[in-house]
Design an enzyme around this catalytic site. Structure first.
Site, PDB file in Angstrom:
ATOM      1  N   LYS A  55     -13.222 -20.259  -1.073  1.00  0.00           N
ATOM      2  CA  LYS A  55     -13.941 -19.919  -2.299  1.00  0.00           C
ATOM      3  C   LYS A  55     -14.324 -18.441  -2.308  1.00  0.00           C
ATOM      4  O   LYS A  55     -14.627 -17.858  -1.273  1.00  0.00           O
ATOM      5  CB  LYS A  55     -15.215 -20.771  -2.402  1.00  0.00           C
ATOM      6  CG  LYS A  55     -16.021 -20.564  -3.683  1.00  0.00           C
ATOM      7  CD  LYS A  55     -17.276 -21.419  -3.696  1.00  0.00           C
ATOM      8  CE  LYS A  55     -18.397 -20.779  -2.884  1.00  0.00           C
ATOM      9  NZ  LYS A  55     -18.950 -19.564  -3.531  1.00  0.00           N
ATOM     10  N   LYS A 106      -9.162  -6.318  -5.650  1.00  0.00           N
ATOM     11  CA  LYS A 106     -10.313  -5.498  -5.249  1.00  0.00           C
ATOM     12  C   LYS A 106      -9.972  -4.609  -4.054  1.00  0.00           C
ATOM     13  O   LYS A 106     -10.709  -3.671  -3.746  1.00  0.00           O
ATOM     14  CB  LYS A 106     -11.519  -6.375  -4.877  1.00  0.00           C
ATOM     15  CG  LYS A 106     -12.050  -7.261  -5.986  1.00  0.00           C
ATOM     16  CD  LYS A 106     -13.441  -7.784  -5.669  1.00  0.00           C
ATOM     17  CE  LYS A 106     -13.574  -8.435  -4.311  1.00  0.00           C
ATOM     18  NZ  LYS A 106     -12.743  -9.655  -4.149  1.00  0.00           N
ATOM     19  N   LYS A 145     -14.065 -14.571   3.460  1.00  0.00           N
ATOM     20  CA  LYS A 145     -12.671 -14.581   3.926  1.00  0.00           C
ATOM     21  C   LYS A 145     -12.271 -13.246   4.541  1.00  0.00           C
ATOM     22  O   LYS A 145     -11.621 -13.219   5.583  1.00  0.00           O
ATOM     23  CB  LYS A 145     -11.725 -14.905   2.765  1.00  0.00           C
ATOM     24  CG  LYS A 145     -11.847 -16.302   2.215  1.00  0.00           C
ATOM     25  CD  LYS A 145     -10.856 -16.540   1.103  1.00  0.00           C
ATOM     26  CE  LYS A 145     -11.057 -15.574  -0.056  1.00  0.00           C
ATOM     27  NZ  LYS A 145     -12.357 -15.716  -0.714  1.00  0.00           N
ATOM     28  N   ASP A 176     -10.024 -19.197  -5.113  1.00  0.00           N
ATOM     29  CA  ASP A 176      -9.360 -20.481  -5.315  1.00  0.00           C
ATOM     30  C   ASP A 176      -7.888 -20.244  -5.663  1.00  0.00           C
ATOM     31  O   ASP A 176      -7.519 -19.213  -6.211  1.00  0.00           O
ATOM     32  CB  ASP A 176     -10.076 -21.224  -6.462  1.00  0.00           C
ATOM     33  CG  ASP A 176      -9.713 -22.692  -6.526  1.00  0.00           C
ATOM     34  OD1 ASP A 176      -8.873 -23.123  -5.728  1.00  0.00           O
ATOM     35  OD2 ASP A 176     -10.285 -23.387  -7.373  1.00  0.00           O
TER      36      ASP A 176
END
Length: 296
Positions: free
Chosen positions: A38, A69, A43, A156
Protein backbone atom coordinates in the site's frame (compact mmCIF):
# COMPACT_ATOMS: atom_id res chain seq x y z
CA UNK A 1 1.44 -23.19 -26.17
CA UNK A 2 4.89 -21.67 -25.61
CA UNK A 3 4.82 -19.11 -22.83
CA UNK A 4 7.94 -17.47 -24.33
CA UNK A 5 5.90 -16.45 -27.39
CA UNK A 6 4.44 -12.99 -26.59
CA UNK A 7 2.01 -13.25 -29.50
CA UNK A 8 0.48 -16.65 -28.65
CA UNK A 9 0.64 -16.29 -24.87
CA UNK A 10 -2.87 -16.12 -23.33
CA UNK A 11 -3.93 -13.01 -21.41
CA UNK A 12 -2.82 -12.75 -17.77
CA UNK A 13 -6.38 -11.93 -16.74
CA UNK A 14 -9.53 -10.16 -17.83
CA UNK A 15 -8.12 -6.62 -18.05
CA UNK A 16 -8.57 -4.65 -21.26
CA UNK A 17 -4.85 -3.85 -21.66
CA UNK A 18 -2.04 -6.43 -21.34
CA UNK A 19 1.57 -5.24 -21.07
CA UNK A 20 3.60 -8.13 -22.45
CA UNK A 21 7.25 -8.96 -21.91
CA UNK A 22 9.41 -9.61 -24.95
CA UNK A 23 11.47 -12.75 -24.10
CA UNK A 24 14.67 -10.98 -25.24
CA UNK A 25 14.20 -8.50 -22.39
CA UNK A 26 14.39 -11.13 -19.66
CA UNK A 27 16.85 -10.30 -16.88
CA UNK A 28 19.69 -12.86 -16.98
CA UNK A 29 20.99 -14.79 -13.99
CA UNK A 30 20.41 -12.26 -11.19
CA UNK A 31 17.91 -12.97 -8.44
CA UNK A 32 15.05 -10.53 -9.07
CA UNK A 33 12.58 -9.34 -6.42
CA UNK A 34 9.58 -7.03 -6.84
CA UNK A 35 8.49 -5.15 -3.71
CA UNK A 36 4.83 -4.09 -3.49
CA UNK A 37 2.50 -2.72 -0.82
CA UNK A 38 0.00 0.00 0.00
CA UNK A 39 1.13 3.57 -0.68
CA UNK A 40 3.03 5.07 2.25
CA UNK A 41 3.65 1.73 3.97
CA UNK A 42 7.45 2.03 3.69
CA UNK A 43 8.28 0.13 0.49
CA UNK A 44 11.14 2.41 -0.54
CA UNK A 45 12.65 2.44 2.95
CA UNK A 46 12.36 -1.36 3.09
CA UNK A 47 13.76 -1.79 -0.44
CA UNK A 48 16.75 0.49 0.21
CA UNK A 49 17.64 -1.14 3.51
CA UNK A 50 17.23 -4.58 1.95
CA UNK A 51 19.52 -3.52 -0.92
CA UNK A 52 22.07 -2.34 1.64
CA UNK A 53 21.76 -5.64 3.51
CA UNK A 54 22.39 -7.63 0.32
CA UNK A 55 25.47 -5.47 -0.34
CA UNK A 56 26.70 -6.26 3.19
CA UNK A 57 26.57 -9.92 2.16
CA UNK A 58 28.96 -9.09 -0.68
CA UNK A 59 26.32 -9.12 -3.42
CA UNK A 60 26.26 -6.77 -6.39
CA UNK A 61 22.89 -5.03 -6.11
CA UNK A 62 20.77 -2.93 -8.45
CA UNK A 63 17.67 -1.15 -7.13
CA UNK A 64 15.15 0.13 -9.68
CA UNK A 65 12.57 2.64 -8.46
CA UNK A 66 9.30 2.34 -10.42
CA UNK A 67 7.41 5.36 -9.12
CA UNK A 68 6.96 8.69 -10.97
CA UNK A 69 7.93 10.40 -7.67
CA UNK A 70 11.42 8.90 -8.23
CA UNK A 71 12.20 8.85 -4.50
CA UNK A 72 13.00 5.14 -4.14
CA UNK A 73 16.78 5.41 -3.90
CA UNK A 74 17.59 8.75 -2.26
CA UNK A 75 18.56 7.19 1.08
CA UNK A 76 21.21 5.28 -0.88
CA UNK A 77 22.40 8.12 -3.14
CA UNK A 78 21.74 11.05 -0.73
CA UNK A 79 19.99 13.02 -3.48
CA UNK A 80 17.07 12.82 -5.90
CA UNK A 81 18.21 11.13 -9.11
CA UNK A 82 17.02 11.96 -12.64
CA UNK A 83 14.74 9.30 -14.08
CA UNK A 84 15.27 7.17 -17.15
CA UNK A 85 12.37 8.99 -18.80
CA UNK A 86 13.86 12.40 -17.90
CA UNK A 87 17.17 11.42 -19.48
CA UNK A 88 15.57 9.87 -22.56
CA UNK A 89 13.62 13.09 -23.06
CA UNK A 90 16.87 15.09 -23.30
CA UNK A 91 17.97 13.00 -26.32
CA UNK A 92 14.51 12.92 -27.92
CA UNK A 93 14.17 9.26 -26.87
CA UNK A 94 17.16 8.13 -28.94
CA UNK A 95 18.36 5.61 -26.36
CA UNK A 96 21.52 4.83 -28.32
CA UNK A 97 22.85 8.27 -27.34
CA UNK A 98 22.76 7.52 -23.61
CA UNK A 99 25.66 6.34 -21.47
CA UNK A 100 25.16 4.24 -18.31
CA UNK A 101 26.35 7.11 -16.11
CA UNK A 102 23.50 9.24 -17.46
CA UNK A 103 20.85 7.23 -15.62
CA UNK A 104 22.56 4.79 -13.20
CA UNK A 105 24.23 6.03 -10.02
CA UNK A 106 26.24 4.38 -7.28
CA UNK A 107 24.82 4.57 -3.78
CA UNK A 108 25.68 3.36 -0.30
CA UNK A 109 28.11 0.43 -0.14
CA UNK A 110 28.20 0.09 -3.92
CA UNK A 111 24.45 -0.40 -4.48
CA UNK A 112 23.66 0.75 -8.03
CA UNK A 113 20.52 2.85 -8.36
CA UNK A 114 18.14 3.58 -11.22
CA UNK A 115 14.92 5.60 -11.09
CA UNK A 116 12.67 4.49 -13.94
CA UNK A 117 10.23 7.32 -13.27
CA UNK A 118 6.96 7.38 -15.11
CA UNK A 119 4.97 9.06 -17.86
CA UNK A 120 3.56 12.58 -17.33
CA UNK A 121 0.57 12.62 -14.97
CA UNK A 122 -2.56 11.29 -16.63
CA UNK A 123 -0.76 9.97 -19.71
CA UNK A 124 1.18 6.94 -20.86
CA UNK A 125 1.79 3.61 -19.13
CA UNK A 126 4.08 2.66 -16.25
CA UNK A 127 4.69 -0.73 -17.87
CA UNK A 128 6.29 0.94 -20.89
CA UNK A 129 8.66 2.83 -18.58
CA UNK A 130 9.74 -0.36 -16.78
CA UNK A 131 10.27 -2.08 -20.13
CA UNK A 132 12.41 0.76 -21.49
CA UNK A 133 14.51 0.77 -18.33
CA UNK A 134 15.27 -2.96 -18.49
CA UNK A 135 15.99 -2.66 -22.21
CA UNK A 136 18.54 0.11 -21.57
CA UNK A 137 20.22 -1.89 -18.82
CA UNK A 138 20.51 -4.90 -21.11
CA UNK A 139 21.81 -2.87 -24.05
CA UNK A 140 24.59 -1.51 -21.85
CA UNK A 141 25.30 -4.98 -20.39
CA UNK A 142 24.69 -3.66 -16.89
CA UNK A 143 22.74 -6.70 -15.72
CA UNK A 144 25.58 -9.10 -16.45
CA UNK A 145 27.52 -7.95 -13.38
CA UNK A 146 24.53 -7.93 -11.02
CA UNK A 147 23.63 -10.54 -8.42
CA UNK A 148 20.39 -9.04 -7.10
CA UNK A 149 17.81 -6.74 -8.71
CA UNK A 150 15.12 -5.12 -6.55
CA UNK A 151 12.13 -3.43 -8.18
CA UNK A 152 10.47 -0.95 -5.80
CA UNK A 153 6.96 -0.49 -7.18
CA UNK A 154 4.36 2.14 -6.28
CA UNK A 155 1.23 1.39 -4.26
CA UNK A 156 -1.60 -0.93 -5.19
CA UNK A 157 -1.49 -2.92 -8.44
CA UNK A 158 -4.21 -1.02 -10.25
CA UNK A 159 -3.32 -1.92 -13.83
CA UNK A 160 -1.21 -4.23 -15.98
CA UNK A 161 1.39 -1.50 -16.41
CA UNK A 162 2.28 -1.26 -12.73
CA UNK A 163 2.30 -5.06 -12.58
CA UNK A 164 4.99 -5.13 -15.30
CA UNK A 165 7.90 -5.69 -12.84
CA UNK A 166 6.26 -9.01 -11.96
CA UNK A 167 7.12 -10.19 -15.48
CA UNK A 168 10.82 -9.83 -14.64
CA UNK A 169 10.79 -10.98 -11.01
CA UNK A 170 11.44 -14.43 -9.58
CA UNK A 171 9.79 -13.60 -6.26
CA UNK A 172 7.37 -10.90 -5.10
CA UNK A 173 7.45 -9.40 -1.60
CA UNK A 174 4.63 -7.44 0.01
CA UNK A 175 5.25 -4.82 2.71
CA UNK A 176 2.27 -4.52 5.05
CA UNK A 177 1.33 -3.11 8.43
CA UNK A 178 -0.93 -4.86 10.90
CA UNK A 179 -3.99 -2.88 9.79
CA UNK A 180 -7.05 -3.13 7.57
CA UNK A 181 -5.92 -0.90 4.69
CA UNK A 182 -2.53 -2.42 4.02
CA UNK A 183 -3.81 -6.01 4.34
CA UNK A 184 -6.72 -5.18 2.01
CA UNK A 185 -4.18 -3.81 -0.52
CA UNK A 186 -1.97 -6.87 0.00
CA UNK A 187 -4.87 -9.11 -0.99
CA UNK A 188 -5.17 -7.31 -4.35
CA UNK A 189 -1.42 -7.67 -4.89
CA UNK A 190 -1.70 -11.40 -4.25
CA UNK A 191 -4.44 -11.53 -6.92
CA UNK A 192 -2.15 -9.74 -9.39
CA UNK A 193 0.65 -12.21 -8.71
CA UNK A 194 -1.78 -15.09 -9.25
CA UNK A 195 -2.61 -13.61 -12.67
CA UNK A 196 1.03 -13.06 -13.69
CA UNK A 197 2.05 -16.54 -12.51
CA UNK A 198 -0.05 -18.02 -15.34
CA UNK A 199 2.47 -16.78 -17.92
CA UNK A 200 5.60 -15.80 -16.00
CA UNK A 201 7.95 -17.33 -13.45
CA UNK A 202 7.10 -14.93 -10.61
CA UNK A 203 5.79 -16.46 -7.40
CA UNK A 204 4.95 -15.04 -4.00
CA UNK A 205 7.81 -15.15 -1.46
CA UNK A 206 5.99 -13.71 1.53
CA UNK A 207 5.17 -10.68 3.65
CA UNK A 208 7.39 -8.13 5.37
CA UNK A 209 5.56 -6.74 8.41
CA UNK A 210 6.48 -3.08 8.80
CA UNK A 211 5.61 -0.23 11.16
CA UNK A 212 3.76 -2.58 13.49
CA UNK A 213 4.22 -3.59 17.12
CA UNK A 214 2.10 -6.72 16.61
CA UNK A 215 1.50 -8.97 13.61
CA UNK A 216 -1.63 -10.85 14.66
CA UNK A 217 -3.88 -9.63 11.81
CA UNK A 218 -1.14 -10.20 9.21
CA UNK A 219 -0.52 -13.70 10.56
CA UNK A 220 -4.24 -14.49 10.54
CA UNK A 221 -4.55 -13.34 6.93
CA UNK A 222 -1.42 -15.33 5.99
CA UNK A 223 -2.86 -18.50 7.50
CA UNK A 224 -6.10 -18.05 5.58
CA UNK A 225 -4.48 -17.37 2.18
CA UNK A 226 -1.30 -19.46 2.19
CA UNK A 227 1.20 -16.67 2.82
CA UNK A 228 4.01 -16.47 5.34
CA UNK A 229 5.75 -13.65 7.20
CA UNK A 230 9.41 -13.26 6.23
CA UNK A 231 10.43 -10.42 8.57
CA UNK A 232 9.07 -7.97 11.12
CA UNK A 233 10.14 -4.35 11.58
CA UNK A 234 8.47 -2.41 14.42
CA UNK A 235 7.43 1.23 14.18
CA UNK A 236 10.80 2.81 15.07
CA UNK A 237 11.31 6.57 15.13
CA UNK A 238 14.86 5.90 13.90
CA UNK A 239 13.42 4.66 10.60
CA UNK A 240 11.50 7.92 10.13
CA UNK A 241 14.64 9.91 11.02
CA UNK A 242 16.75 7.92 8.55
CA UNK A 243 14.54 9.20 5.74
CA UNK A 244 14.99 12.76 6.98
CA UNK A 245 18.75 12.22 7.18
CA UNK A 246 18.68 10.70 3.67
CA UNK A 247 20.49 7.57 4.76
CA UNK A 248 19.97 3.87 5.36
CA UNK A 249 19.48 2.34 8.80
CA UNK A 250 22.99 0.93 8.55
CA UNK A 251 24.36 4.50 8.66
CA UNK A 252 22.37 5.55 11.73
CA UNK A 253 23.71 5.45 15.29
CA UNK A 254 23.63 1.79 16.19
CA UNK A 255 21.39 1.91 19.22
CA UNK A 256 20.11 -1.50 20.35
CA UNK A 257 16.82 -1.07 18.45
CA UNK A 258 18.55 0.11 15.26
CA UNK A 259 21.11 -2.69 15.46
CA UNK A 260 18.28 -5.21 15.88
CA UNK A 261 16.52 -3.86 12.78
CA UNK A 262 19.77 -4.01 10.77
CA UNK A 263 20.27 -7.62 11.90
CA UNK A 264 16.72 -8.41 10.76
CA UNK A 265 17.49 -6.93 7.32
CA UNK A 266 20.67 -9.00 7.09
CA UNK A 267 18.75 -12.13 8.10
CA UNK A 268 16.05 -11.39 5.51
CA UNK A 269 18.63 -10.81 2.74
CA UNK A 270 20.42 -14.07 3.59
CA UNK A 271 17.11 -15.95 3.58
CA UNK A 272 16.07 -14.51 0.21
CA UNK A 273 19.47 -15.23 -1.28
CA UNK A 274 19.33 -18.84 -0.09
CA UNK A 275 15.94 -19.18 -1.78
CA UNK A 276 12.35 -19.10 -0.59
CA UNK A 277 9.48 -21.46 -1.26
CA UNK A 278 7.12 -20.50 -4.07
CA UNK A 279 3.90 -19.84 -2.18
CA UNK A 280 0.64 -20.78 -3.84
CA UNK A 281 -1.30 -17.99 -2.10
CA UNK A 282 -4.97 -17.56 -2.95
CA UNK A 283 -6.45 -14.05 -2.74
CA UNK A 284 -9.86 -13.52 -1.16
CA UNK A 285 -12.76 -11.77 -2.86
CA UNK A 286 -13.08 -8.14 -1.76
CA UNK A 287 -16.29 -8.80 0.17
CA UNK A 288 -14.76 -11.85 1.88
CA UNK A 289 -11.67 -10.00 3.09
CA UNK A 290 -13.84 -7.07 4.21
CA UNK A 291 -15.78 -9.46 6.43
CA UNK A 292 -12.63 -11.37 7.47
CA UNK A 293 -10.66 -8.40 8.80
CA UNK A 294 -11.32 -6.61 12.05
CA UNK A 295 -13.67 -7.37 14.91
CA UNK A 296 -17.00 -6.25 16.34
Amino acid sequence: MALDDPIRRPPDGEGSVQVRLDPVDRIGTAKVFAVYGKGGIGKSTTSSNLSAAFSKLGKRVLQIGCDPKHDSTFTLTKKLMPTVIDVLETVDFHHEELRPEDYMFEGYNGVMCVEAGGPPAGTGCGGYVVGQTVKLLKQHHLLEDTDVVIFDVLGDVVCGGFAAPLQHAERALVVAANDFDSIFAMNRIVAAIQAKAKNYEVRMAGVIANRSAATDEIDRFNAATGLQRLAHFPDLDAIRRSRLKKCTLFEMDQTPEVAAACDEYRRLAAHLWAGTDALDAQAMKDRDIFDFLGFE
